[in-house]
Design an enzyme around this catalytic site. Structure first.
Site, short mmCIF file in Angstrom:
data_model
loop_
_atom_site.label_atom_id
_atom_site.label_comp_id
_atom_site.label_asym_id
_atom_site.label_seq_id
_atom_site.Cartn_x
_atom_site.Cartn_y
_atom_site.Cartn_z
CE1 TYR A 60 -4.36 0.04 -0.33
CE2 TYR A 60 -4.18 -1.89 1.06
CZ TYR A 60 -4.91 -1.10 0.19
OH TYR A 60 -6.18 -1.46 -0.16
CD GLU B 162 -3.47 4.30 0.60
OE1 GLU B 162 -2.40 3.73 0.84
OE2 GLU B 162 -4.59 3.82 0.87
CG ASP C 198 -9.74 8.70 -24.21
OD1 ASP C 198 -8.77 7.96 -24.43
OD2 ASP C 198 -10.81 8.29 -23.68
CB THR D 77 -5.98 2.67 -21.71
OG1 THR D 77 -6.10 2.70 -23.13
CG2 THR D 77 -7.31 3.04 -21.10
CE LYS E 234 -8.67 0.67 -25.23
NZ LYS E 234 -8.76 1.49 -24.01
NE ARG F 72 -7.98 -4.48 -18.60
CZ ARG F 72 -8.57 -4.34 -19.78
NH1 ARG F 72 -8.24 -5.11 -20.79
NH2 ARG F 72 -9.50 -3.43 -19.95
N1 DSN Z 1 -13.65 -1.00 -24.16
C1 DSN Z 1 -12.59 -0.31 -24.85
C2 DSN Z 1 -12.61 -0.59 -26.31
O1 DSN Z 1 -12.82 -1.73 -26.64
O2 DSN Z 1 -12.36 0.28 -27.11
C3 DSN Z 1 -12.58 1.15 -24.57
O3 DSN Z 1 -12.59 1.36 -23.22
#
Ligand code: DSN
Length: 443
Positions: free
Chosen positions: A54, A56, A200, A226, A229, A235
């Site tokens: 932990y 914080e 984004d 994110t 991807k 993740r």
């Molecule tokens: N669920 C994701 C996607 O498949 O694009 C976006 O958050």
């Protein structure tokens, strides 16, 4: 309890589930554009003892003691993120994209403030103010979409809307838009309209780092991405911003919306960023786009219709309305039977519904990671077209009560369909030519 027993010994049911997923990934053409295959180095950091802590707070300012190694890992992640994006400030603690977007809104807006973002059915994200999302319930979102004719963003229309609506923030970025987004132009429009610019970039971050797509930085005020991807990490998510927003963003992440950071995840983000700094990452990013263009051409050559007529990035949206509105669920299921993983998706000006949408969304990041090239994409386009052709005779019943029975019949017949079985064999043969996670086993 003995702490050092292996998973197989402790929990064979979960070991079976993970081994099943591994086998599936090894023998599948994996085309969900938001999925990817993280390296063993990333997975090793994720499965590390940093899970145990932990912490914080932020490096050097924690609420718990003995943070030397946690601080070291998080500082590396922050420094690498700033360097790779050319950002003034980075917060790498965000658990995932949806909370990270909420954190940005929470930091920079008041409930009820007006925000402009892309409509979900035109390719935006739930957290870009969909009425079913907390974002849409908390802030006053107004949405732009794509042009009906070109199915691309009309930047002049966005500009006119921004000047008319005078939002507090303009969000750029999408989850199902097959064309390059000019993030710099969005930042300029926001500046002219007196709005905060927020990008984004989750889907295309790997392409931006690889120099294939336009970066939102340094012009954009706040960027959320994110990390799993096209960036190909664990993740999670991170926020990059101008120094003037740093304090508000950090406070919104912790203690505003999150508690203890996921230290194992943050270390894995640092590993992914290190990988993204290597010269081969640029080749990978370029190959993602080459593969997507080859796949798009193959699909068109096989008679399929694509939203906007093609792609500039990692993803393609097949418009199935020439077969019927709402056909996406049939196509997704039949492709799954052929070991081709895709997702059904709405298309711009969707004539059906999100659960029975008219599109199929596919992308090339995972198969590019696996080493596939344009020739393989041509072959995959043929597989996809062959399978979709087998679904043409099935039609979505108008009566909702008849839909379950229709899909039960469809599933049974698709299972026994010899053409789809043959494609499945060919798919397995193709995917076995690209070994994945060699030597890894949960047996
Ligand atoms: N669920 C994701 C996607 O498949 O694009 C976006 O958050």
């Amino acid at each position: 309890m003995k702490i050092d027993r292996r998973l197989r010994e402790v929990d064979p049911e979960i070991a079976d589930a993970i081994q099943g997923e591994l086998n599936w990934e090894r023998e599948t053409i994996h085309l969900i554009p938001s999925d990817n295959l993280a390296s063993r180095a990333v997975l090793e950091a994720l499965g590390s003892v940093l899970n145990n802590r932990y912490s914080e707070g932020y490096p050097g300012k924690r609420y718990y003691g003995s943070q030397e190694f946690v601080d070291r890992a998080e500082t590396l992640a922050i420094e690498r993120a700033k360097k790779i994006f050319g950002a003034e400030h980075a917060n790498v603690q965000c658990y995932s994209g949806s909370p990270a977007n909420m954190e940005i809104y929470f930091a920079l807006l008041k409930p009820g403030d007006k925000v402009m973002a892309m409509d979900l059915t035109h390719g935006g994200h739930l957290t870009h103010g969909s009425p079913v999302s907390a974002t849409g319930k908390t802030y006053n979102f107004v949405h732009y979409g794509v042009d009906r004719e070109t199915e691309r963003i009309d930047y002049e229309a966005v500009r006119e809307m921004a000047l008319r609506e005078k939002p507090k923030m303009i969000v750029s970025g999408a989850t199902a838009y097959p064309r390059e987004i000019d993030f710099k132009r969005f930042a300029k429009i926001a500046e002219e309209a007196g709005a905060i610019s927020m990008a984004d970039t989750s889907h295309v971050t790997g392409l931006i780092i690889g120099g294939v797509h336009i970066s939102p930085l340094p012009e954009t005020d706040v960027v959320m991405t994110t990390t799993h991807k096209t960036l190909r990490g664990p993740r999670g998510a991170m926020i990059l911003c101008k120094e003037k927003f740093a304090e508000a963003i950090d406070k919104a992440v912790f203690p505003g919306m999150q508690g203890g950071p996921h230290d194992h995840e943050n270390a894995a983000k640092a590993v992914a960023l290190h990988e993204a700094m290597q010269p081969e990452f640029k080749e990978y990013a370029e190959q993602i786009v080459k593969n997507a263009k080859a796949l798009a051409k193959g699909l068109i050559d096989n008679g399929l219709k694509l939203v906007s007529g093609g792609t500039d990035n990692h993803l393609i949206l097949i418009n199935l309305t020439p077969i019927e509105a709402g056909h996406g669920a049939f196509a997704q299921k039949a492709l799954e039977k052929a070991n081709i993983t895709v997702n059904k998706n709405t298309i711009p000006f969707e004539p059906s519904s999100p659960f029975y949408p008219s599109g199929i969304r596919i992308g090339t990041p995972a198969m590019t990671t696996r080493g596939m090239k344009e020739g393989d994409m041509k072959e995959i386009a043929g597989f996809i077209a062959t399978v979709i052709n087998e679904t043409k005779k099935y039609k979505l019943p108008e009566e909702k009560t008849e839909r379950n029975a229709c899909f039960s019949r469809f599933n049974k017949e698709i299972d026994e369909n010899s053409t789809i079985r043959k494609v499945r064999k060919d798919v397995i043969a193709l995917s076995r030519r690209f070994p994945l996670y060699e030597g890894v086993s949960y047996v």
